[in-house]
Design an enzyme around this catalytic site. Structure first.
Site, PDB file in Angstrom:
ATOM      1  N   GLU A  52       0.955  -1.191   0.017  1.00 51.07           N
ATOM      2  CA  GLU A  52       0.022  -0.101  -0.165  1.00 51.07           C
ATOM      3  C   GLU A  52       0.952   1.304   0.208  1.00 51.07           C
ATOM      4  O   GLU A  52       0.616   2.262  -0.859  1.00 51.07           O
ATOM      5  CB  GLU A  52      -0.958  -0.035   1.210  1.00 51.07           C
ATOM      6  N   CYS A  78      -2.292  -4.090   7.108  1.00 56.15           N
ATOM      7  CA  CYS A  78      -1.767  -4.163   8.566  1.00 56.15           C
ATOM      8  C   CYS A  78      -2.129  -2.919   9.352  1.00 56.15           C
ATOM      9  O   CYS A  78      -2.484  -1.663   8.715  1.00 56.15           O
ATOM     10  CB  CYS A  78      -0.220  -4.501   8.662  1.00 56.15           C
ATOM     11  N   TRP A 173      19.375 -36.869 -17.049  1.00 55.55           N
ATOM     12  CA  TRP A 173      17.977 -36.003 -16.443  1.00 55.55           C
ATOM     13  C   TRP A 173      16.716 -37.027 -16.391  1.00 55.55           C
ATOM     14  O   TRP A 173      16.728 -37.561 -17.799  1.00 55.55           O
ATOM     15  CB  TRP A 173      17.825 -34.741 -17.228  1.00 55.55           C
ATOM     16  N   ARG A 210      19.105 -21.383  -9.798  1.00 48.89           N
ATOM     17  CA  ARG A 210      19.971 -20.858 -10.697  1.00 48.89           C
ATOM     18  C   ARG A 210      19.282 -19.942 -11.966  1.00 48.89           C
ATOM     19  O   ARG A 210      19.617 -19.669 -12.873  1.00 48.89           O
ATOM     20  CB  ARG A 210      20.448 -22.092 -11.870  1.00 48.89           C
ATOM     21  N   ASN A 301      12.480 -38.794   2.403  1.00 47.03           N
ATOM     22  CA  ASN A 301      11.079 -38.597   2.135  1.00 47.03           C
ATOM     23  C   ASN A 301      10.163 -39.471   2.766  1.00 47.03           C
ATOM     24  O   ASN A 301       9.134 -38.956   3.300  1.00 47.03           O
ATOM     25  CB  ASN A 301      10.708 -38.841   0.699  1.00 47.03           C
ATOM     26  N   SER A 303      10.616 -40.651   5.905  1.00 47.25           N
ATOM     27  CA  SER A 303      11.052 -40.223   7.158  1.00 47.25           C
ATOM     28  C   SER A 303       9.930 -38.796   7.493  1.00 47.25           C
ATOM     29  O   SER A 303       9.311 -38.701   8.576  1.00 47.25           O
ATOM     30  CB  SER A 303      12.378 -39.768   7.823  1.00 47.25           C
TER      31      SER A 303
END
Length: 370
Positions: A52, A78, A173, A210, A301, A303
């Site tokens: 604002e 706020c 990949w 990146r 993952n 856990s």
């Protein structure tokens, strides 16, 4: 333009602050007078002017009178003094006639008080304009401000047969460039990125963002026995990129890591001798880390799910099949003993990146607590 159109403009401004305002929310504001936009702003950086006040500054810089104007704000203004003065004061001082609000602010310091103050000063307030869209950009803030815990997103890439690597361990990949770019955006969106020691030992990653003009997330490595090599990329760059090593106990190795620039957090589970993930989340929340992108392997993952710390799952699936009895899947561990005891996901959203798809769902732990 309609009220919804102006709020959409405010939303587009709000997300420009992604990655730079946490643990504050992303907020955008648009000021409209006589049907024309006369000012706009967003919360650009933690500690800087709120949306604002940036919008009013935009008007003030061009000597534009805001009296009698409307302001569209994605989050309730706020009304308390923090790093910046209350936005309600700025709205009142500039003679705003109407305030259109997207999301209610769950922060106990605001939570309806901002709306009440504006109305007490004769300003008309219209709430819940595009609320669902406004809520969606700040799910991290809403979770953190109400629980004090980081919002954890578990992310993994897999083949159509559910493999995250070949039986040889090779994984680069699995997904295409579009998916990998989205992951970089998620690294920007989240305050921190977390991986296990297995990932560090296998891949020696940097775990940085990146994107040009981006911000590196805080790196968190779960390493119960402090096996991380001092010559690893993580340790070597700890002076430049904030790095936290979570361990089960303190040792001479911990002192070496701290000298190298790492912060060591001890939060061991006495029964297992491993890192207590729930306790770790409490400590990270106290450090104002509001969100974590979990890029762990199968063990971490499992856990994390078992500890109940995962809020959302992002599963990227590529149109490939690896096969292999020993090729790893995204979630390992002991597994569940019955379909009835599965970790349930809800509200799925499907997005496409090139030939890949990404399924994003929230984790619902409710039925597991019964």
């Amino acid at each position: 333009m309609s009220h919804e159109d102006h709020m959409r403009s405010a939303l587009a401004l709000a997300v420009k602050g992604m990655g730079f305002v946490s643990p504050n929310p992303m907020v955008g504001a648009v000021i409209v007078k006589d049907g024309s936009v006369i000012g706009q702003g967003w919360h650009r950086k933690y500690g800087d002017l709120h949306a604002e006040r940036n919008a009013f500054a935009d008007c003030d810089s061009r000597n534009i009178d805001c009296s009698g104007a409307d302001i569209y704000v994605t989050l309730e203004p706020c009304c308390h003094h923090g790093k910046q003065p209350p936005c309600t004061e700025a709205i009142i001082e500039h003679g705003i006639r109407r305030v259109f609000i997207g999301s209610a602010d769950p922060n106990p310091l605001v939570a309806g008080k901002g709306v009440s103050i504006l109305r007490e000063h004769g300003i008309e307030v219209i709430e819940n304009v595009l609320r669902e869209e406004c809520d969606s950009i700040n799910e991290i803030f809403f979770h953190y401000i109400t629980t004090g815990l980081p919002f954890v997103t578990m992310k993994y890439a897999m083949t159509m047969d559910g493999k995250i690597a070949c039986f040889t361990g090779k994984s680069k990949w699995i997904t295409g460039e579009g998916s990998r770019h989205q992951v970089q955006l998620e690294r920007l969106r989240h305050s921190a990125i977390m991986a296990g020691i297995g990932t560090v030992l296998a891949d020696d990653p940097m775990l940085t963002c990146r994107l040009e003009g981006g911000r590196d997330p805080i790196r968190i490595i779960c390493d119960s026995a402090l096996r991380i090599p001092m010559e690893s990329n993580i340790v070597r760059t700890a002076e430049k990129v904030p790095t936290i090593i979570a361990a089960a106990s303190y040792s001479d190795k911990a002192q070496e890591l701290e000298k190298a620039g790492c912060k060591v957090i001890v939060c061991g589970d006495k029964n297992t001798g491993r890192v207590d993930l729930a306790e770790l989340m409490k400590k990270l929340g106290e450090m104002k880390i509001d969100s974590i992108l979990l890029e762990g392997g199968a063990a971490l993952n499992w856990s994390a799910l078992n500890a109940g710390i995962v809020n959302k799952v992002q599963a990227y699936a590529a149109p490939k099949i690896f096969g292999g009895n020993t090729a790893p899947s995204p979630v390992g561990g002991a597994g569940i003993d019955s379909p009835d005891n599965a970790f349930m996901l809800e509200d799925p959203v499907i997005r496409r990146f090139g030939n890949d798809i990404m399924i994003e769902s929230r984790v619902n732990y409710v039925h597991r607590d019964r």
